[in-house]
Design a protein around this motif. Structure first.
Motif: not given
Length: 148
Positions: A70-80, A84-90
């Motif tokens: 959903d964030w990807c579909m929303e575009g650049d407004t959800t970049l943060r 953050d999600m990928f840093h948590e996954r890391k």
């Protein structure tokens, strides 16, 4: 290029039913369909499914993967949020790797232990073994596995 559900399933090592489940859960929003309703996958779908499998391998629940979509579909407004999600996954994966390394250390120690016991014909071989007779790497493995 376009792929059938069977081709995508084979490429990703998944079942067709898993792909249908992903579609039902809303994880495949851009899948094209033929006039008769058969799913037709593209290279972009293949890339997205690879990302879904990557996130699943980290232990991420399907609902959270859907949120990421959903964030990807929303575009650049959800970049943060995505960053953050990928840093948590890391962090999650690094923790998993550390735990698996401890498990591997224990298994490697036990492989040495039983190799020596089999070679001697008895597990008692370790009782009379001097500390210096134990290879340094094995001593380190034992120390790491005990310090869990």
């Amino acid at each position: 290029m376009s792929y059938t559900i069977s081709e995508i399933a084979e490429k990703l090592g998944l079942t067709a039913s898993t792909l249908r489940f992903y579609d039902k859960e809303g994880l495949l929003p851009n899948i094209d369909r033929t006039a008769s309703g058969i799913r037709v996958f593209s290279d972009i779908d293949l890339e997205w499914l690879s990302m879904v499998e990557c996130l699943k391998a980290t232990g991420m629940p399907i609902k959270d993967i859907k949120t990421f979509l959903d964030w990807c579909m929303e575009g650049d407004t959800t970049l943060r949020e995505r960053c953050d999600m990928f840093h948590e996954r890391k962090r999650v994966v690094e923790t998993q790797i550390n735990e698996l390394q401890k498990t591997l250390d224990t298994i490697n120690y036990k492989c040495w232990y039983y190799d020596a016991a089999v070679a001697a014909g008895t597990a008692d071989v370790h009782k009379c073994m001097l500390q210096e007779e134990i290879p340094e790497e094995i001593r380190k493995l034992k120390e790491r596995s005990i310090s869990k």
